[in-house]
Design a protein around this motif. Structure first.
Motif, PDB file in Angstrom:
ATOM      1  N   HIS A 187      15.420 -22.717  -1.041  1.00  0.00           N
ATOM      2  CA  HIS A 187      14.452 -23.647  -1.615  1.00  0.00           C
ATOM      3  C   HIS A 187      14.133 -23.149  -3.021  1.00  0.00           C
ATOM      4  O   HIS A 187      13.878 -21.954  -3.212  1.00  0.00           O
ATOM      5  CB  HIS A 187      13.167 -23.715  -0.783  1.00  0.00           C
ATOM      6  N   PRO A 188      14.147 -24.025  -4.026  1.00  0.00           N
ATOM      7  CA  PRO A 188      13.922 -23.576  -5.406  1.00  0.00           C
ATOM      8  C   PRO A 188      12.563 -22.896  -5.615  1.00  0.00           C
ATOM      9  O   PRO A 188      12.446 -22.024  -6.476  1.00  0.00           O
ATOM     10  CB  PRO A 188      14.001 -24.876  -6.220  1.00  0.00           C
ATOM     11  N   CYS A 222       8.778 -35.113  -2.917  1.00  0.00           N
ATOM     12  CA  CYS A 222       8.782 -33.648  -2.833  1.00  0.00           C
ATOM     13  C   CYS A 222       7.687 -33.108  -3.755  1.00  0.00           C
ATOM     14  O   CYS A 222       7.699 -33.341  -4.965  1.00  0.00           O
ATOM     15  CB  CYS A 222      10.141 -33.086  -3.257  1.00  0.00           C
ATOM     16  N   PHE A 224       7.146 -30.353  -4.926  1.00  0.00           N
ATOM     17  CA  PHE A 224       7.554 -29.367  -5.925  1.00  0.00           C
ATOM     18  C   PHE A 224       8.349 -30.013  -7.061  1.00  0.00           C
ATOM     19  O   PHE A 224       8.659 -29.357  -8.048  1.00  0.00           O
ATOM     20  CB  PHE A 224       8.387 -28.265  -5.234  1.00  0.00           C
ATOM     21  N   HIS A 225       8.643 -31.325  -6.972  1.00  0.00           N
ATOM     22  CA  HIS A 225       9.610 -31.892  -7.920  1.00  0.00           C
ATOM     23  C   HIS A 225       9.181 -31.809  -9.392  1.00  0.00           C
ATOM     24  O   HIS A 225      10.031 -31.628 -10.261  1.00  0.00           O
ATOM     25  CB  HIS A 225      10.033 -33.324  -7.510  1.00  0.00           C
ATOM     26  N   CYS A 228      10.543 -28.409 -10.488  1.00  0.00           N
ATOM     27  CA  CYS A 228      11.799 -27.938  -9.906  1.00  0.00           C
ATOM     28  C   CYS A 228      12.949 -27.992 -10.918  1.00  0.00           C
ATOM     29  O   CYS A 228      13.284 -29.061 -11.445  1.00  0.00           O
ATOM     30  CB  CYS A 228      12.132 -28.786  -8.672  1.00  0.00           C
ATOM     31  N   LEU A 230      16.072 -27.279 -10.098  1.00  0.00           N
ATOM     32  CA  LEU A 230      17.282 -27.776  -9.428  1.00  0.00           C
ATOM     33  C   LEU A 230      17.379 -29.296  -9.526  1.00  0.00           C
ATOM     34  O   LEU A 230      18.451 -29.844  -9.794  1.00  0.00           O
ATOM     35  CB  LEU A 230      17.277 -27.331  -7.957  1.00  0.00           C
ATOM     36  N   THR A 231      16.253 -29.984  -9.340  1.00  0.00           N
ATOM     37  CA  THR A 231      16.321 -31.454  -9.392  1.00  0.00           C
ATOM     38  C   THR A 231      16.713 -31.923 -10.793  1.00  0.00           C
ATOM     39  O   THR A 231      17.434 -32.912 -10.953  1.00  0.00           O
ATOM     40  CB  THR A 231      14.989 -32.101  -8.931  1.00  0.00           C
ATOM     41  N   CYS A 243      14.521 -36.930  -4.940  1.00  0.00           N
ATOM     42  CA  CYS A 243      13.385 -35.989  -4.944  1.00  0.00           C
ATOM     43  C   CYS A 243      12.069 -36.707  -5.244  1.00  0.00           C
ATOM     44  O   CYS A 243      10.992 -36.131  -5.084  1.00  0.00           O
ATOM     45  CB  CYS A 243      13.612 -34.896  -5.985  1.00  0.00           C
ATOM     46  N   ALA A 260      12.697 -27.168   3.263  1.00  0.00           N
ATOM     47  CA  ALA A 260      12.291 -28.551   3.003  1.00  0.00           C
ATOM     48  C   ALA A 260      12.972 -29.091   1.751  1.00  0.00           C
ATOM     49  O   ALA A 260      12.570 -30.135   1.241  1.00  0.00           O
ATOM     50  CB  ALA A 260      10.770 -28.624   2.846  1.00  0.00           C
ATOM     51  N   CYS A 261      13.983 -28.387   1.250  1.00  0.00           N
ATOM     52  CA  CYS A 261      14.687 -28.889   0.061  1.00  0.00           C
ATOM     53  C   CYS A 261      15.847 -29.783   0.478  1.00  0.00           C
ATOM     54  O   CYS A 261      16.733 -29.354   1.226  1.00  0.00           O
ATOM     55  CB  CYS A 261      15.214 -27.735  -0.792  1.00  0.00           C
ATOM     56  N   LEU A 262      15.847 -31.009  -0.038  1.00  0.00           N
ATOM     57  CA  LEU A 262      16.898 -31.969   0.312  1.00  0.00           C
ATOM     58  C   LEU A 262      18.261 -31.506  -0.183  1.00  0.00           C
ATOM     59  O   LEU A 262      19.289 -31.972   0.285  1.00  0.00           O
ATOM     60  CB  LEU A 262      16.573 -33.334  -0.317  1.00  0.00           C
ATOM     61  N   PHE A 263      18.263 -30.610  -1.161  1.00  0.00           N
ATOM     62  CA  PHE A 263      19.528 -30.151  -1.741  1.00  0.00           C
ATOM     63  C   PHE A 263      19.735 -28.663  -1.487  1.00  0.00           C
ATOM     64  O   PHE A 263      20.260 -27.946  -2.340  1.00  0.00           O
ATOM     65  CB  PHE A 263      19.551 -30.463  -3.246  1.00  0.00           C
TER      66      PHE A 263
HETATM   67  S1  SF4 Z   1      13.904 -31.708  -2.715  1.00  0.00           S
HETATM   68 FE1  SF4 Z   1      14.686 -29.735  -3.431  1.00  0.00          FE
HETATM   69  S2  SF4 Z   1      15.758 -30.210  -5.354  1.00  0.00           S
HETATM   70 FE2  SF4 Z   1      14.440 -31.941  -4.875  1.00  0.00          FE
HETATM   71  S3  SF4 Z   1      12.559 -31.499  -6.010  1.00  0.00           S
HETATM   72 FE3  SF4 Z   1      12.280 -30.762  -3.920  1.00  0.00          FE
HETATM   73  S4  SF4 Z   1      12.839 -28.644  -4.027  1.00  0.00           S
HETATM   74 FE4  SF4 Z   1      13.676 -29.589  -5.866  1.00  0.00          FE
END
Ligand code: SF4
Length: 285
Positions: A187-188, A222, A224-225, A228, A230-231, A243, A260-263
């Protein structure tokens, strides 16, 4: 708490009546607060307050001799030196580490099966912090109780914990065996915490970009987006559509932990986004 379940020794605590909470809180589940001053009466001697706790634990109004023996036993358990004089001292006469030991002794008065310690070493210097962590680890083994440690410090988690649950904005981001989660984050947010901790150890300071949202003002989808990296990488500079849609993703099983990170799979193939990456608004903090 808006959902989920807290199952403790076979009892569901979410929505449990007050009587159930009263029978568990301070009895089977005990609590050590961040500041020892919050867990101790500043005007009473150590002996007086521990005697009161021991008597309450036994519903005992008379047996002073056995209550005093139990207080001594508790103070020995938390390795308080010169017990006879400490029993007659007030909290302001003790060091921060000694006060925290007294608070832990009080929490153990009812022989809990779960001890919740909320940042128990934050206010202490590094040497005393290490001793209190050693003490908590030993007590957990010796008394066969569970320890739930609340901490912002990954080094403390590494020292004491078997499992970790990483929370952000009131939601679980990642959980599992602590070594696995720290060393191979999926998870980022966890990756950002680990990178920031490594940076701090090296004498630098590189926080995760952006700021944590205010309580209750959680970002959509999400949570955290907005912070984040990564997104942004996946969306070529803008947050990836997935996200920003729907609700906060629920943790799912992935490579031996819950994330809980989709990626999450991209974390393994592309590596963690670097701390200090650009935020969604283009700011770098
Ligand atoms: S789902 Fe994962 S990649 Fe997307 S915003 Fe959340 S933590 Fe970042």
């Amino acid at each position: 708490m808006t959902g989920g379940s807290i199952l403790f020794e076979g009892t569901e605590l979410v929505g449990a009546p007050d009587a159930v909470w009263r029978s568990i809180r301070g009895h089977r589940i005990a609590y050590v607060p961040q500041s020892s001053l919050a867990g101790i009466n500043p005007v009473l001697t150590v002996g007086t307050q521990l005697m009161a706790l021991v008597r309450a634990a036994r519903s005992d109004t008379g047996a002073d001799v056995s209550a005093r023996a139990r207080v001594r036993e508790l103070l020995e358990l938390v390795e308080i030196p010169r017990i006879d004089s400490v029993m007659h001292e007030r909290p302001h006469q003790l060091s921060g580490g000694m006060r925290q030991r007294v608070v832990i002794a009080g929490a153990l008065a009812r022989s809990p099966s779960l001890l919740i310690a909320d940042e128990p070493t934050t206010a202490l210097d590094v040497r005393v912090q290490a001793r209190i962590l050693d003490l908590l680890r030993r007590l957990r083994e010796q008394l066969g109780m569970s320890l739930l440690l609340v901490s912002h410090d990954l080094a403390v988690v590494e020292e004491v914990c078997d499992s970790i649950v990483v929370l952000y904005a009131g939601a679980v981001m990642e959980s599992g065996p602590q070594a696995l989660v720290r060393e191979q984050s999926r998870h980022p947010y966890t990756a950002g915490l680990v990178a920031a901790a490594h940076m701090e150890l090296a004498g630098g300071y590189e926080p995760i970009p952006g700021e944590a949202p205010s309580v209750g003002a959680w970002p959509s989808a999400c949570r955290f987006h907005p912070r984040c990296g990564l997104t942004l990488r996946l969306g070529d500079g803008a947050p990836h559509d997935r996200c920003c849609e729907g609700a906060q993703p629920q943790p799912f099983e992935h490579e031996g932990r819950l994330t809980a990170c989709l990626f999450a799979s991209s974390m393994a193939t592309e590596g963690a986004p670097t701390v200090g990456a650009q935020t969604a608004t283009g700011e770098s903090t």
